[in-house]
Design a protein around this motif. Structure first.
Motif, PDB file in Angstrom:
ATOM      1  N   SER A 143     -55.064 -31.579 -39.316  1.00  0.00           N
ATOM      2  CA  SER A 143     -54.243 -30.717 -40.154  1.00  0.00           C
ATOM      3  C   SER A 143     -54.165 -29.340 -39.504  1.00  0.00           C
ATOM      4  N   GLY A 144     -53.420 -28.420 -40.126  1.00  0.00           N
ATOM      5  CA  GLY A 144     -53.302 -27.071 -39.585  1.00  0.00           C
ATOM      6  C   GLY A 144     -54.615 -26.313 -39.701  1.00  0.00           C
ATOM      7  N   PRO A 145     -54.666 -25.108 -39.158  1.00  0.00           N
ATOM      8  CA  PRO A 145     -55.884 -24.298 -39.237  1.00  0.00           C
ATOM      9  C   PRO A 145     -56.321 -24.105 -40.690  1.00  0.00           C
ATOM     10  N   THR A 146     -57.629 -24.170 -40.939  1.00  0.00           N
ATOM     11  CA  THR A 146     -58.161 -24.053 -42.291  1.00  0.00           C
ATOM     12  C   THR A 146     -59.243 -22.979 -42.337  1.00  0.00           C
ATOM     13  N   VAL A 147     -59.332 -22.327 -43.471  1.00  0.00           N
ATOM     14  CA  VAL A 147     -60.391 -21.349 -43.721  1.00  0.00           C
ATOM     15  C   VAL A 147     -61.477 -22.043 -44.526  1.00  0.00           C
ATOM     16  N   ASN A 148     -62.677 -22.062 -43.994  1.00  0.00           N
ATOM     17  CA  ASN A 148     -63.796 -22.740 -44.630  1.00  0.00           C
ATOM     18  C   ASN A 148     -64.748 -21.694 -45.209  1.00  0.00           C
ATOM     19  N   VAL A 149     -64.914 -21.696 -46.517  1.00  0.00           N
ATOM     20  CA  VAL A 149     -65.845 -20.795 -47.200  1.00  0.00           C
ATOM     21  C   VAL A 149     -67.024 -21.634 -47.683  1.00  0.00           C
ATOM     22  N   GLN A 150     -68.159 -21.499 -46.991  1.00  0.00           N
ATOM     23  CA  GLN A 150     -69.343 -22.291 -47.309  1.00  0.00           C
ATOM     24  C   GLN A 150     -70.360 -21.415 -48.051  1.00  0.00           C
ATOM     25  N   PRO A 151     -70.533 -21.586 -49.386  1.00  0.00           N
ATOM     26  CA  PRO A 151     -71.454 -20.720 -50.140  1.00  0.00           C
ATOM     27  C   PRO A 151     -72.916 -20.985 -49.799  1.00  0.00           C
ATOM     28  N   SER A 181     -52.848 -10.277 -51.214  1.00  0.00           N
ATOM     29  CA  SER A 181     -53.500 -11.548 -50.884  1.00  0.00           C
ATOM     30  C   SER A 181     -52.640 -12.418 -49.966  1.00  0.00           C
ATOM     31  N   ARG A 182     -51.330 -12.209 -49.991  1.00  0.00           N
ATOM     32  CA  ARG A 182     -50.444 -13.019 -49.147  1.00  0.00           C
ATOM     33  C   ARG A 182     -50.660 -12.722 -47.664  1.00  0.00           C
ATOM     34  N   LYS A 183     -51.205 -11.562 -47.364  1.00  0.00           N
ATOM     35  CA  LYS A 183     -51.377 -11.171 -45.964  1.00  0.00           C
ATOM     36  C   LYS A 183     -52.850 -11.153 -45.567  1.00  0.00           C
ATOM     37  N   PHE A 184     -53.669 -11.879 -46.307  1.00  0.00           N
ATOM     38  CA  PHE A 184     -55.108 -11.893 -45.997  1.00  0.00           C
ATOM     39  C   PHE A 184     -55.344 -12.495 -44.615  1.00  0.00           C
ATOM     40  N   ILE A 243     -60.711 -11.566 -45.787  1.00  0.00           N
ATOM     41  CA  ILE A 243     -61.464 -12.466 -46.658  1.00  0.00           C
ATOM     42  C   ILE A 243     -62.955 -12.147 -46.571  1.00  0.00           C
ATOM     43  N   SER A 244     -63.445 -11.831 -45.376  1.00  0.00           N
ATOM     44  CA  SER A 244     -64.871 -11.514 -45.214  1.00  0.00           C
ATOM     45  C   SER A 244     -65.254 -10.238 -45.966  1.00  0.00           C
ATOM     46  N   ARG A 245     -64.313  -9.305 -46.142  1.00  0.00           N
ATOM     47  CA  ARG A 245     -64.609  -8.056 -46.848  1.00  0.00           C
ATOM     48  C   ARG A 245     -64.340  -8.148 -48.353  1.00  0.00           C
ATOM     49  N   MET A 246     -63.863  -9.294 -48.809  1.00  0.00           N
ATOM     50  CA  MET A 246     -63.547  -9.447 -50.217  1.00  0.00           C
ATOM     51  C   MET A 246     -64.797  -9.287 -51.080  1.00  0.00           C
ATOM     52  N   LYS A 247     -64.655  -8.668 -52.251  1.00  0.00           N
ATOM     53  CA  LYS A 247     -65.779  -8.395 -53.133  1.00  0.00           C
ATOM     54  C   LYS A 247     -65.933  -9.516 -54.156  1.00  0.00           C
ATOM     55  N   ILE A 248     -67.212  -9.821 -54.462  1.00  0.00           N
ATOM     56  CA  ILE A 248     -67.544 -10.788 -55.497  1.00  0.00           C
ATOM     57  C   ILE A 248     -68.290 -10.031 -56.591  1.00  0.00           C
ATOM     58  N   PHE A 249     -67.824 -10.178 -57.826  1.00  0.00           N
ATOM     59  CA  PHE A 249     -68.445  -9.460 -58.940  1.00  0.00           C
ATOM     60  C   PHE A 249     -69.649 -10.230 -59.448  1.00  0.00           C
ATOM     61  N   LYS A 293     -61.371 -22.742 -38.929  1.00  0.00           N
ATOM     62  CA  LYS A 293     -61.444 -23.980 -38.161  1.00  0.00           C
ATOM     63  C   LYS A 293     -60.047 -24.357 -37.680  1.00  0.00           C
ATOM     64  N   SER A 294     -60.023 -24.968 -36.504  1.00  0.00           N
ATOM     65  CA  SER A 294     -58.729 -25.328 -35.907  1.00  0.00           C
ATOM     66  C   SER A 294     -58.013 -26.405 -36.698  1.00  0.00           C
ATOM     67  N   GLY A 295     -58.723 -27.193 -37.461  1.00  0.00           N
ATOM     68  CA  GLY A 295     -58.093 -28.254 -38.246  1.00  0.00           C
ATOM     69  C   GLY A 295     -59.049 -29.401 -38.479  1.00  0.00           C
ATOM     70  N   SER A 296     -58.959 -30.003 -39.642  1.00  0.00           N
ATOM     71  CA  SER A 296     -59.811 -31.141 -39.979  1.00  0.00           C
ATOM     72  C   SER A 296     -59.034 -32.431 -39.753  1.00  0.00           C
ATOM     73  N   ALA A 297     -59.739 -33.435 -39.285  1.00  0.00           N
ATOM     74  CA  ALA A 297     -59.093 -34.727 -39.014  1.00  0.00           C
ATOM     75  C   ALA A 297     -58.896 -35.501 -40.307  1.00  0.00           C
TER      76      ALA A 297
END
Length: 568
Positions: free
Chosen positions: A252-260, A307-310, A315-321, A339-343
């Motif tokens: 797939s296309g490039p993906t942003v992976n947020v791993q808590p 957010s459309r231009k994140f 994203i790394s500087r985004m605040k969590i309340f 990530k470049s893309g997931s299979a």
């Protein structure tokens, strides 16, 4: 042929129904129609009144028949040569599935690298089109990008071309495909292309595989499957006669992976659900209510500003309340990476599989698959719990050949049963069946000499030849039995062959002349039935010496022994 299943069954359905209807009609015509017509055209009232007698045409005895039946070793040597030719030629025959046809059109599927935008894909394809129009045999083309037939989600980096070739062209469709492939590989190497023809593409959809070569690797670990798929694809690409090899790994296309980090979430008192809601609100927004306006409900989505231009850094500087109202950077609670893309994960019967596909390039399906299987057996070591299956047109071919072999055996046994019912003699039934089956050697030789693959169409010709030779042999033996009442064995055989010589020659020559345009590929769609025509013509050519020389020699041998036992 009613026993046939799958695509081959659909291929034979119309032909089977047509043959059944035609044979039933021909039976009633010869049983009822021809005698009536004969009586109408040969009224002898005038002849009887004038005292004239009907002219009786004597059958001219063919003396060469007596020469051959008195030297049975000639027939035995000829039959041994035919048996040896079957054993030698059959393993060397090219094999395929359905007959191939030059349709004069090309389907070109393409894919740019995963994540490529629609604009960039369009730019690459415009360069490809500059090369396509330079090919003199191309008449017109149409393109679809980011869309396809049906209600499917299509990536913006995929699509297809439909290329129409000129009627009076200097090259075949396969040669034009090779030219287009070479141009694309030299100008746009990033594009992954796959070529086919319209009917083949539609049949591929019916068989759930668009390519004739399909190798399925079953396993549990996705990473191991990808490694094995790349290894097998590399082996397949080295086999002569393969093209458009694809390892089956669709990214797939490039993906942003947020791993808590769940330990940090627990330390700050943030639940995973709250964390997910805040991240989703920041990146995509969440529906928080509806606005009633002009008798219409409009959803209200709350999103972060900009957010459309994140980017990744945003994203790394985004605040969590936190629950106490304070905010901390998301980096303290999770790991953000691009990530470049997931299979894509493909499954069959609830098992994860890797599917390697390829097309044929100027070589037959059977030979290519034999080389592929040999290379995989010698160079691929499968881990425990992993196995390989072969699908695509090869699987359909093996299933169809198995069914056709069953039909050939069943038809031969039916011929044997009919002869046994007519003459009530096992030896005669066996002799006629032997002669009928040996006619297959002529079909094999014709296919081998012309370089035509043994496929579903030519296999049909083999089955037809067994029935045709069996029918002619029955008429010959019936004539011999009737002549045996007032003649000795040699005279009866000579009379039977002399009587049946003209019908046999007319049947064989008439069929050969009628099938010759198909065998030469003359006319629209002739290539679809060309293998069948070649197989039948080859069978008829060998059938003549079998029926005129071998069969009478075997009958004389059998009845000479019978007479000897009777005298004894």
């Amino acid at each position: 042929f009613v026993l046939m299943t799958g695509v081959a069954g659909s291929y034979f359905q119309v032909m089977t129904n047509t043959m059944i209807i035609t044979l039933v009609c021909s039976f009633f015509v010869t049983w009822i129609g021809l005698p009536v017509i004969y009586l109408l055209l040969t009224k002898d009232s005038h002849n009887n009144a004038s005292g004239k007698q009907a002219v009786v045409h004597e059958v001219k005895p063919q003396n060469w028949v007596r020469y051959f039946i008195q030297r049975p070793y000639i027939s035995f040597v000829f039959m041994l040569i035919l048996i040896a030719s079957i054993a030698i030629v059959f393993p060397r025959l090219q094999t395929g599935f359905l007959p191939e046809m030059d349709e004069g059109s090309i389907v070109l599927d393409y894919a740019s690298p995963p994540g490529t935008s629609l604009e960039e894909t369009d730019r690459m394809l415009k360069e490809v089109e500059k090369e396509i129009v330079k090919i003199p045999d191309v008449q017109a083309y149409s393109r679809r990008t980011g869309t396809q037939m049906g209600f499917f989600i299509t990536e913006p980096n995929t699509g297809d071309y439909l290329i129409q070739l000129k009627t009076n062209r200097t090259k075949s469709t396969d040669e034009v495909i090779s030219d287009i492939r070479a141009h694309i590989e030299s100008t746009q190497p990033a594009l992954v292309v796959d070529f086919g023809q319209v009917i083949g593409d539609m049949l591929g959809d019916l068989m759930s595989s668009t390519q004739p070569i399909e190798i399925k690797i079953f396993g549990n670990d996705q990473q191991k499957l990808q490694g094995l798929s790349k290894q097998v694809a590399d082996l397949v690409s080295r086999v002569s006669g393969t093209a458009d090899v694809f390892d089956g790994i669709v990214l797939s296309g490039p993906t942003v992976n947020v791993q808590p980090n769940f330990a940090m979430l627990a330390q700050y008192g943030v639940t995973p659900a709250s964390f997910q809601l805040q991240v989703q609100t920041g990146m995509q927004g969440n529906v928080i209510g509806d606005l009633y306006d002009k008798q219409q409900l409009s959803p209200i989505r709350m999103v972060y500003p900009g957010s459309r231009k994140f980017s990744i850094s945003d994203i790394s500087r985004m605040k969590i309340f936190l629950p106490n109202g304070t905010a901390i950077p998301i980096q303290n609670l999770a790991k953000v990476e691009l990530k470049s893309g997931s299979a894509e994960v493909e499954r069959e019967n609830l098992q994860t599989i890797g599917v390697i596909t390829a097309r044929l390039d100027n070589r037959d399906l059977g030979s290519v698959m034999t080389d592929i299987q040999s290379a995989i057996r010698s160079k691929v070591n499968l881990p425990s719990g992993y196995h390989i299956e072969y699908g695509g047109a090869y699987k359909e071919q093996q299933q169809s050949f198995s069914e056709l072999l069953t039909i050939l055996i069943a038809s031969s046994l039916l011929v044997f049963s009919v002869i046994l019912f007519l003459f009530k003699d096992f030896r005669i039934a066996f002799l006629i069946l032997l002669i009928s089956v040996l006619g297959i050697s002529g079909s094999y030789l014709a296919l081998f000499i012309t370089g035509t693959p043994l496929n579903v169409g030519s296999y049909t010709g083999l089955i037809m030849i067994v029935g045709i030779i069996g029918e002619n042999a029955i008429f010959t033996f019936l004539q011999f039995k009737e002549s045996l009442h007032d003649k000795d064995v040699d005279d009866a055989i000579t009379f039977a062959i002399s009587t049946r010589l003209r019908p046999k020659l007319m049947t064989a020559l008439g069929a050969i002349i009628a099938l010759m345009p198909l065998a030469l590929g003359i006319g629209a769609g002739a290539q679809l039935h060309q293998p069948l025509a070649i197989a039948v013509i080859g069978g008829f050519i060998v059938a003549l010496p079998l029926l005129l020389v071998a069969l009478p020699s075997l009958i004389r041998k059998f009845y000479s022994k019978k007479a000897t036992h009777a005298n004894g």
